[in-house]
Enzyme design. Structure first.
Site, short mmCIF file in Angstrom:
data_model
loop_
_atom_site.label_atom_id
_atom_site.label_comp_id
_atom_site.label_asym_id
_atom_site.label_seq_id
_atom_site.Cartn_x
_atom_site.Cartn_y
_atom_site.Cartn_z
N ASN A 15 0.80 -1.23 0.00
CA ASN A 15 0.00 0.00 0.00
C ASN A 15 0.83 1.28 0.00
O ASN A 15 0.31 2.38 0.00
CB ASN A 15 -0.98 0.01 1.19
CG ASN A 15 -0.27 -0.12 2.51
OD1 ASN A 15 0.96 -0.26 2.54
ND2 ASN A 15 -1.00 -0.08 3.61
N HIS A 58 14.15 14.49 13.64
CA HIS A 58 13.84 14.59 12.20
C HIS A 58 12.35 14.31 11.92
O HIS A 58 11.88 14.53 10.80
CB HIS A 58 14.77 13.70 11.36
CG HIS A 58 14.50 12.23 11.44
ND1 HIS A 58 15.01 11.35 10.51
CD2 HIS A 58 13.79 11.49 12.31
CE1 HIS A 58 14.62 10.12 10.81
NE2 HIS A 58 13.89 10.18 11.90
#
Length: 357
Positions: free
Chosen positions: A126, A261
């Protein structure tokens, strides 16, 4: 054609470049996943010597009509550095055989350093569905690619999908194992420390390594309550649930491994301010340690910069986070009230950054 007439050679080179990226995109990740699903790294690892195509297809019981296809995939993997092709002498004739490379050595299952779970996480059927919404994402103010494609942010998605969450945690844990190899050579970083809190430390892979290396250091793994609720500590390892945006447990050292991050500058500043608060009163001992990527296009090899830039795209699109250059890190440290910092190399793509109040 505008100002610059391309000659035929340039046109054909351009086409090769384009097609390479179009074909690579589809085949690269899937061929690595295929190799793991068939257990090829394990077979090669257990075989003790290079394995010929005939031996491999016989172990895998592959139908005769598919042997050519298997060879095609192996040849592509070898070209990309995931296998080595070697010549072996068999009775009197010379044959081609395959051996693991440094990269596919990391795909052998069940070893301490296996990165197979990372492949499982990143190469999902997906995933293409998520990335196909990139245009829509570009125009949707402030929302992530996850919101646009799946209707919820990544953390909500993980908390609602136990199977996916497990896969995510396994991938993060195996990535931490790599980090532990690097941290073993970094004893100097933790010298003289009495307490460490690993913020966003997950299931505790890194904290356990630190505890093993420094038996007199008290380690706290600090993460969201649902991550740590079922985990039990040891005499020098504790699990604490909470929210790093509110407050962080006090310690000599706050460790943030691949956390910042995930977040934008404003959120990072808040997290770092809470880190500074957590080490306050620790005098000379107090510091924050980040393990993060530092984008450095002037110094890094082209391929390494490519990895860092690809990670930046992923962080930006999925989480509104980003990978940062030294200038960007420095600006953030100053804004969060830190005086000083030092960057040292850690692994191939990660740096160790020490920040001092």
């Amino acid at each position: 054609m505008g100002h610059h007439e391309c000659n035929a050679n340039e046109i054909f080179e351009g086409q090769v470049h384009l097609y390479k990226h179009l074909h690579d995109h589809a085949v690269d990740g899937m061929s690595i996943k295929w190799m793991i699903e068939l257990g090829i790294p394990d077979i090669m690892h257990n075989h003790d010597q290079p394995i010929t195509l005939i031996e491999l297809v016989s172990i895998l019981q592959i139908p005769q009509t598919k042997v050519r296809g298997v060879k095609s995939l192996l040849r592509y993997l070898a070209h990309n550095g995931f296998l080595q092709i070697v010549r072996v002498h068999h009775n009197t004739e010379e044959k081609e055989a395959y051996a693991l490379s440094a990269a596919s050595q990391l795909l052998v299952k069940g070893t301490d350093l296996s990165l197979a779970p990372m492949v499982e996480l990143l190469i999902k059927p997906n995933a293409a569905h998520v990335w196909s919404h990139l245009k829509k994402w570009t125009y949707e103010d402030g929302v992530t690619l996850f919101d646009v494609s799946l209707g919820s942010n990544m953390w909500e998605f993980l908390s609602k999908k136990p199977k996916f969450n497990e896969s995510f945690n396994e991938a993060m844990a195996c990535d931490s194992q790599m980090m532990n190899v690097a941290l073993r050579g970094c004893n100097w970083v933790f010298e003289g420390m009495e307490s460490i809190v690993d913020v966003g430390g997950g299931t505790g892979t890194t904290a356990k390594a630190v505890c093993d290396a420094f038996t007199n250091v008290k380690c706290t793994v600090f993460d969201q309550p649902h991550v740590v609720e079922k985990l039990s500590g040891t005499n020098n390892l504790t699990y604490v649930g909470g929210d790093m945006f509110k407050s962080i447990p006090k310690a000599d050292v706050v460790l943030l491994k691949l956390i910042l991050h995930d977040w934008n500058d404003k959120d990072c500043k808040k997290i770092l301010e809470n880190c500074k608060e957590a080490i306050s009163g620790k005098g000379k001992r107090g510091k924050v340690i980040l393990i993060e990527t530092v984008i450095n296009e002037d110094q890094d090899e082209h391929e390494l910069t490519g990895l860092k830039l690809a990670m930046d795209v992923r962080m930006t699109c999925f989480l509104n986070g980003k990978e940062r250059s030294e200038e960007e890190w420095k600006k953030m440290f100053v804004e969060a009230g830190f005086q000083n910092y030092k960057i040292s190399p850690l692994t191939g793509y990660l740096s160790l950054i020490q920040i001092y109040p």
